[in-house]
Design a protein around this motif. Structure first.
Motif, PDB file in Angstrom:
ATOM      1  N   ALA A  21      -1.989   2.061 -10.317  1.00 30.50           N
ATOM      2  CA  ALA A  21      -2.767   3.620 -10.302  1.00 30.50           C
ATOM      3  C   ALA A  21      -3.208   3.837  -8.788  1.00 30.50           C
ATOM      4  O   ALA A  21      -3.171   4.696  -7.736  1.00 30.50           O
ATOM      5  N   ARG A  22      -2.887   2.907  -7.739  1.00 30.93           N
ATOM      6  CA  ARG A  22      -3.454   3.071  -6.758  1.00 30.93           C
ATOM      7  C   ARG A  22      -1.800   2.659  -5.851  1.00 30.93           C
ATOM      8  O   ARG A  22      -2.033   3.703  -4.408  1.00 30.93           O
ATOM      9  N   GLU A  23      -1.284   2.439  -6.076  1.00 27.19           N
ATOM     10  CA  GLU A  23       0.520   1.887  -5.597  1.00 27.19           C
ATOM     11  C   GLU A  23       1.025   4.051  -5.635  1.00 27.19           C
ATOM     12  O   GLU A  23       1.404   4.162  -4.610  1.00 27.19           O
ATOM     13  N   ASN A  24       0.781   4.987  -7.207  1.00 26.06           N
ATOM     14  CA  ASN A  24       1.288   5.925  -7.172  1.00 26.06           C
ATOM     15  C   ASN A  24       0.405   7.415  -6.360  1.00 26.06           C
ATOM     16  O   ASN A  24       0.983   7.866  -5.616  1.00 26.06           O
ATOM     17  N   GLU A  25      -0.965   6.828  -5.533  1.00 30.35           N
ATOM     18  CA  GLU A  25      -1.645   7.573  -4.962  1.00 30.35           C
ATOM     19  C   GLU A  25      -1.051   7.655  -3.223  1.00 30.35           C
ATOM     20  O   GLU A  25      -0.639   8.814  -3.327  1.00 30.35           O
ATOM     21  N   LYS A  26      -0.227   6.444  -3.525  1.00 29.79           N
ATOM     22  CA  LYS A  26       0.373   6.293  -2.750  1.00 29.79           C
ATOM     23  C   LYS A  26       1.749   7.200  -1.994  1.00 29.79           C
ATOM     24  O   LYS A  26       2.333   7.135  -1.083  1.00 29.79           O
ATOM     25  N   ARG A  27       1.976   7.506  -2.971  1.00 24.95           N
ATOM     26  CA  ARG A  27       4.073   7.718  -3.433  1.00 24.95           C
ATOM     27  C   ARG A  27       3.621   9.487  -4.164  1.00 24.95           C
ATOM     28  O   ARG A  27       2.994   9.692  -4.629  1.00 24.95           O
ATOM     29  N   PRO A  28       4.499   9.836  -3.553  1.00 29.70           N
ATOM     30  CA  PRO A  28       4.817  11.227  -4.030  1.00 29.70           C
ATOM     31  C   PRO A  28       5.414  11.199  -5.754  1.00 29.70           C
ATOM     32  O   PRO A  28       6.499  10.484  -5.826  1.00 29.70           O
ATOM     33  N   VAL A  29       5.760  12.165  -6.151  1.00 27.58           N
ATOM     34  CA  VAL A  29       5.521  12.075  -7.760  1.00 27.58           C
ATOM     35  C   VAL A  29       6.630  12.068  -7.908  1.00 27.58           C
ATOM     36  O   VAL A  29       7.208  10.620  -9.135  1.00 27.58           O
ATOM     37  N   THR A  30       7.842  12.698  -7.386  1.00 31.25           N
ATOM     38  CA  THR A  30       9.310  11.387  -7.590  1.00 31.25           C
ATOM     39  C   THR A  30       9.852  10.429  -7.831  1.00 31.25           C
ATOM     40  O   THR A  30      10.497   9.985  -7.640  1.00 31.25           O
ATOM     41  N   GLU A  31       8.418  10.084  -6.752  1.00 35.22           N
ATOM     42  CA  GLU A  31       8.907   8.089  -6.539  1.00 35.22           C
ATOM     43  C   GLU A  31       7.802   7.022  -7.284  1.00 35.22           C
ATOM     44  O   GLU A  31       8.114   6.187  -6.990  1.00 35.22           O
ATOM     45  N   ARG A  32       7.311   8.124  -8.363  1.00 28.31           N
ATOM     46  CA  ARG A  32       5.641   7.505  -8.936  1.00 28.31           C
ATOM     47  C   ARG A  32       6.315   6.086  -9.860  1.00 28.31           C
ATOM     48  O   ARG A  32       7.904   6.578 -10.381  1.00 28.31           O
ATOM     49  N   LEU A  33       5.404   4.628  -9.743  1.00 27.98           N
ATOM     50  CA  LEU A  33       6.276   3.965 -10.891  1.00 27.98           C
ATOM     51  C   LEU A  33       5.400   3.942 -11.919  1.00 27.98           C
ATOM     52  O   LEU A  33       4.573   4.663 -12.752  1.00 27.98           O
ATOM     53  N   LEU A  34       6.112   3.581 -13.605  1.00 27.22           N
ATOM     54  CA  LEU A  34       5.888   3.356 -14.759  1.00 27.22           C
ATOM     55  C   LEU A  34       5.389   1.821 -15.016  1.00 27.22           C
ATOM     56  O   LEU A  34       5.945   1.013 -14.455  1.00 27.22           O
ATOM     57  N   MET A  35       4.988   1.747 -15.938  1.00 25.55           N
ATOM     58  CA  MET A  35       4.107   0.861 -16.365  1.00 25.55           C
ATOM     59  C   MET A  35       5.584  -0.124 -17.182  1.00 25.55           C
ATOM     60  O   MET A  35       5.604  -1.124 -16.867  1.00 25.55           O
ATOM     61  N   GLY A  36       6.702   0.227 -17.391  1.00 28.19           N
ATOM     62  CA  GLY A  36       7.023  -0.010 -17.591  1.00 28.19           C
ATOM     63  C   GLY A  36       8.630  -0.571 -16.471  1.00 28.19           C
ATOM     64  O   GLY A  36       9.067  -1.461 -17.466  1.00 28.19           O
TER      65      GLY A  36
END
Length: 394
Positions: A212-227
């Motif tokens: 969650a913290r990592e994805n707050e720093k990223r644009p939507v297109t570059e967010r990570l999935l748990m997979g």
């Protein structure tokens, strides 16, 4: 002259239909270049060449289905001329027909016709010979894949399947054909592989919070999935149990040179396909996320490469999105293990003397008892759990 054969693109593939040539005679081709598109029971797959050369002859016309291992084209090696290739081609039948030198009588273990018969017979395992009688297959016509060219049960069954497929009418229902191919591969797996199964409940609080913290720093297109975190954790955990990463071939375990994880992907027309992401252990999480997104989109569009279909070293399946708590999969031969993940769910969890609600996931391992055992499998799952407690190190 180089022979370009139709490669096997999975344990459930016995033949393929050529639907497009990407190179024409006279074209210079490089290692890794796509030269043809082949239709399997699951998808249209781009087939790469693994040697440099010049396309010389295309031996299979578009629309024709041929068994795996068929020579579909020939190439000129670097520096070879068409004239040299033509001479080599004319000389080959003569060389095959040339008589073999006589064996001195003193060296022959059995005299006369008995010695000739023994010399001509292929090494065939007793189980393969029995299976050949059941399926009415002539083992003397088969090329063996076992030690010293021995014919195995797998060789016999592939030959029988190819003969039946060639005699069958052209398929009209891709989904039905895919289910048949999957059923054949899974039946073979359960028949030949002595499976064992283990599972581990893994707390995912740290991984979920870090993500969650990592994805707050990223644009939507570059967010990570748990997979993506789970795939990387599997790849790194295999260092503790390398017996799970490789193949069972010729009666022995063959360790893989890299960690190429086959990702089980559901495709829109139905069925599953497990193409590989290569060198997962060496990719960063952003690189792995991009590779995963690209692979899923191309798999569902029917645009995969032969290298992605032919060399997964272990398969990971994730049914969490389907609401499944745990999955115990069937190993995809010749691989020797399959890892499964269920859904992330909040449940009571005791840790540090406290009981609290925590996100948990059930990770499972299906292992091949010929290549590993429960101790090695348990070591792998313990390492997988530990890796997921430190997501910042993935």
């Amino acid at each position: 002259m180089i022979e370009f054969k139709l490669p096997s693109l999975g344990a459930d593939m016995d033949q393929g239909k050529l639907i497009e040539w990407k190179a024409k005679p006279g074209d210079v081709v490089k290692r890794g270049q796509v030269v043809a598109v082949v239709d399997t029971s699951k998808a249209a797959v781009e087939v790469e060449i693994w040697q440099d050369g010049t396309m010389f002859e295309q031996l299979v016309p578009i629309g024709e289905a041929v068994p795996v291992g068929t020579v579909i084209a020939t190439l000129l090696a670097p520096g070879e001329t068409p004239e040299q290739a033509a001479l080599q081609k004319r000389a080959a039948p003569a060389a095959r027909a040339a008589p073999k030198p006589a064996v001195p009588a003193a060296a022959a273990p059995v005299a006369g016709a008995a010695a000739a018969t023994l010399a001509q017979r292929k090494p065939v395992s007793p189980a393969a010979r029995q299976r050949a009688r059941e399926l009415n297959v002539d083992v003397e016509r088969l090329a063996g894949s076992g030690p010293h060219g021995a014919v195995t049960v797998e060789d016999v069954e592939k030959a029988s399947t190819a003969v039946r497929a060639a005699a069958a009418p052209a398929p009209t229902d891709r989904y039905a054909e895919m289910r048949k191919a999957i059923a054949a591969a899974m039946s073979r797996s359960k028949r030949e592989i002595p499976h064992y199964y283990l599972s581990e409940t893994i707390p995912m609080q740290r991984a979920a919070e870090w993500l969650a913290r990592e994805n707050e720093k990223r644009p939507v297109t570059e967010r990570l999935l748990m997979g993506a975190l789970q795939l990387k954790a599997v790849a790194l955990a295999l260092t503790k149990a390398p017996e799970l990463n490789g193949f069972w071939r010729g009666g022995a375990f063959e360790p893989a040179k890299g960690v190429h994880i086959g990702v089980a992907i559901s495709i829109r027309q139905g069925g599953l396909i497990p193409p590989a992401i290569h060198d997962v252990d060496k990719k960063s999480l952003p690189e792995l996320m991009r590779a995963l997104s690209d692979l899923v989109s191309r798999a569902r569009a029917g645009s995969l490469r032969s290298s992605e279909m032919s060399d997964p070293t272990i398969t990971v399946t994730n049914l969490g999105e389907q609401g499944v708590e745990a999955v115990f999969g069937v190993i995809y031969p010749p691989q020797v293990a399959l890892v499964g993940f269920g859904r992330l769910q909040t449940r009571p969890w005791a840790e540090g003397g406290e009981l609290r609600a925590a996100p948990l996931v059930t990770a499972s391992l299906s292992g091949d008892h010929r290549a590993s055992d429960g101790i090695r499998g348990a070591r792998f799952l313990a390492e997988l759990r530990e890796r997921l407690q430190h997501p910042e190190e993935l």
